[in-house]
Design an enzyme around this catalytic site. Sequence first.
Site, mmCIF file in Angstrom:
data_model
loop_
_atom_site.group_PDB
_atom_site.id
_atom_site.type_symbol
_atom_site.label_atom_id
_atom_site.label_comp_id
_atom_site.label_asym_id
_atom_site.label_seq_id
_atom_site.Cartn_x
_atom_site.Cartn_y
_atom_site.Cartn_z
ATOM 1 N N ASP A 1 0.842 -1.191 0.000
ATOM 2 C CA ASP A 1 0.000 0.000 0.000
ATOM 3 C C ASP A 1 0.887 1.255 0.000
ATOM 4 O O ASP A 1 2.106 1.167 0.153
ATOM 5 C CB ASP A 1 -0.880 -0.020 1.250
ATOM 6 C CG ASP A 1 -2.048 0.947 1.181
ATOM 7 O OD1 ASP A 1 -2.406 1.374 0.069
ATOM 8 O OD2 ASP A 1 -2.616 1.267 2.239
ATOM 9 N N ASP B 1 -9.275 3.650 -2.239
ATOM 10 C CA ASP B 1 -10.124 4.047 -1.112
ATOM 11 C C ASP B 1 -11.427 4.666 -1.609
ATOM 12 O O ASP B 1 -11.554 5.892 -1.759
ATOM 13 C CB ASP B 1 -9.371 5.038 -0.225
ATOM 14 C CG ASP B 1 -8.158 4.392 0.440
ATOM 15 O OD1 ASP B 1 -8.174 3.162 0.621
ATOM 16 O OD2 ASP B 1 -7.206 5.118 0.781
ATOM 17 N N GLU C 1 2.452 4.925 -4.197
ATOM 18 C CA GLU C 1 2.378 5.801 -5.386
ATOM 19 C C GLU C 1 3.724 6.455 -5.744
ATOM 20 O O GLU C 1 3.935 6.697 -6.936
ATOM 21 C CB GLU C 1 1.305 6.884 -5.179
ATOM 22 C CG GLU C 1 -0.113 6.373 -5.245
ATOM 23 C CD GLU C 1 -0.498 5.555 -4.017
ATOM 24 O OE1 GLU C 1 -1.290 4.609 -4.158
ATOM 25 O OE2 GLU C 1 0.021 5.836 -2.927
#
Length: 820
Positions: free
Chosen positions: A428, A504, A431
């Site tokens: 997670d 999300d 990015e």
Amino acid sequence: MEAQNDKPNETNDLIEKEQEIQHLNNPVDISVKPIVKQYLGEVKKVKKEGNRFYFSDGDARVEVRVVSDDIIRVRLAPHGVFLDDFSYAVPEVDQKVSVFKMQEHEDHYTISTHAVTCKIEKANFHISFSDNITNVVMVDEANSMHWEENVDFGGYYIYATKKCHPEENFFGLGDKSGNFNLRGRRFENWNTDAYSFGWNQDPLYRTIPFYIGLHNQAAYGIFFDNTFKSYFDFGNEDVNKTSFWADGGELQYYYIHGPHIMDVVKRYATLTGTHPMPPKWTLGYQQCRWSYYPETKVKEIAKQFRDRKIPCDAIYLDIDYMDGYRCFTWNKKYFPDPRRMIKELSDDGFKTVVMIDPGIKVDDDYWVFKEGKEKRFFCRRSDDYYMEGHVWPGRCQFPDFTNPKVRSWWGNLYKELVDMGVAGFWNDMNEPAVFGSGTFPNDVRHNYDGYRGSHRKAHNVYGMQMVRSTYEGLKKLMRNKRPFTITRAGYSGMQRYASVWTGDNIATWEHLKIGNIQCQRLSVSGVPFCGTDIGGFSGEPDGELFTRWIQLGTFSPFMRAHSAGDTAEREPWSFGEFFEDINRKFIELRYRLMPYLYSVFWEHHRYGFPILRPLVMLEQENISNSFRQDEFCYGDKLLICPVLEQGAISRKVYLPKGTWYNFWTNEILDGGNEYTVDAKIDSMPMFVRAGTVLPEYPVMQYVDEKSITEVVLNIYHSDYEVNSYMYEDHGDTFAYEQDIYLEKKFTVKGDSKAIKVNQRSEGLYTPNYEFYVCNIIGVKFQVKKIIIDNKEVQDFYTDDQNILHFKCNKNFLEIQILSL
């Protein structure tokens, strides 16, 4: 005001004096010319090197490379020097080419294979592509390929513009919100932590610079393999133009020929790869929350699933399982003996999946940080300071996953977790996300596998290279067991290493629609193993919304419920017995259909077929399908029509041409038409293509809970010949790469007097069961005789729903069902 303007300005006087002094001290003219876009001139030189053709206007050069019979790559070097030919997306550029040739004509050159012709205009370098019946599929707009210098960073801003035909529609780009058809929109590719994103919000978490164009019933693809921040415009600024451009790197794109959308998607897969076969358990239902802790809570959730007889294969541990959010550690207060807990969960059929983030806490007493610091594995900025930013652990440094040595080190860090029995890993925040600033500054340096680059170049591949290091490390540590990895961020080719979820989302009906479209878009963009946070990550769903999401999730390749810690818990039983029963029904349906779902995954892995197939892919000649986005096929046999409106008890569906069976009632319907069908809360419209052989397992509480003694074959009568496939293997090893698998091909054809079913197999795997239970649906005559491999069957019957039942050996070659 006018009188004041006539008064001398003291500030301007001072500036002019300083400029005069500078000029006197340096009389050379140092004025900077304005940066302007530069364009290709007339073709002056042509050179051939194998399958590569170089065209030059005396300064710039264009390379046209024949990659395969159906794929041609175009590259531009503004001043004649190409960058190193390296790509994280495309491991091997050249494929098999049958025949290709170049011909010179009066005003243009052509480079042709047996399938496609690339035409280069001499006067202006305009490039067009056509099939070999001279149907032009894609053509450059005026001044198509151009560039302008980037004085701040070096290199160039690079651009390409194509004609946008009046009836042309566009699909793909992977992780984008909004309508499935991209026509009329502009997009930016820059991996972004887009918490609670909305309809049409852009950019999102992933970069997949690949799109499909469709006009005149012909499809083509463009893969713009550029990792810098890139942009796409599909007739937004100018309805007659389609453009793509980037803030740096090289103008390099692949033209992928059709003419069918399926052809384009499969050929894109030959460039960027397919997903390896996943462990079969990962196709089961998975339960997650931020966060389940302490251990007693985890065990309580597991017990509820088993007591309530709701199938589930995995329970997730979000970041709170760690010691102070330090990766590869355990919070011993919450989980005093994780090895024992993981084993107890495993004994009850649950796999444990944990999260790992890229941010490593700056703490000299933390072994991971200490190792990374000693080995100089963390990212640095241009002046050699470490890249530091705040994420969950506080002040962190970040590994450079574009360095092969770092990837090897990071992959080995999973050893203790693997030895404990952790079965899957969730990458997670990659990015990469940084609190406050959003992500890394542009001046962060990266190794980029020896090809060097700033974060401008590496940003969009950072998450992909993180999960690559995870996958490759696990593959070594798990010894022939298939790893299961998930990534939030990625770039084209990420499917070789990981599954994805859409990020999300929010517990709204709008997000249910967004997720349905996102998964279809990801699937046709080469990322098959995808899903949403069922129920929505943030916000509060009611029972109806959660249940409709479970129904959609049943036919998402990746089926996981997930929610934020500040929301009410949302397990399948959280909304009362009424909704619990419906949720159980659909989760059980997923386990019943496991052999079909697994076989569709094999079709992707081996042949490049997408798992989810939008209607436009099934019938691209029907212009209306370019705007239909609610329905999709899972594989090519099941049409799924999710209910996306609150309070709906029916919905319109469009059935593609052919004959279809209502999955629930076996009603036969003709395709090419729209129908209004029942869709009460305990149902979701589903249809089976006529001629399908749909395999079915008994319901299990987790994958491989029981030894399978017989497999059900639901065989749907068809008046025309239809092929179906069923794939089987060990389910968790790489033995299939040595042909230890079984691929069965069933052929069904019937008429008003007979039905014939044939079976052929390839591969070396031997399943444990010996028999099929055959259910023949839609028989149009009274059955008098069944012959299997020349032997008549005595034991068969037809029930009150006109379904014919009998058993047969798993190795049959031919079944004949006769009326005479």
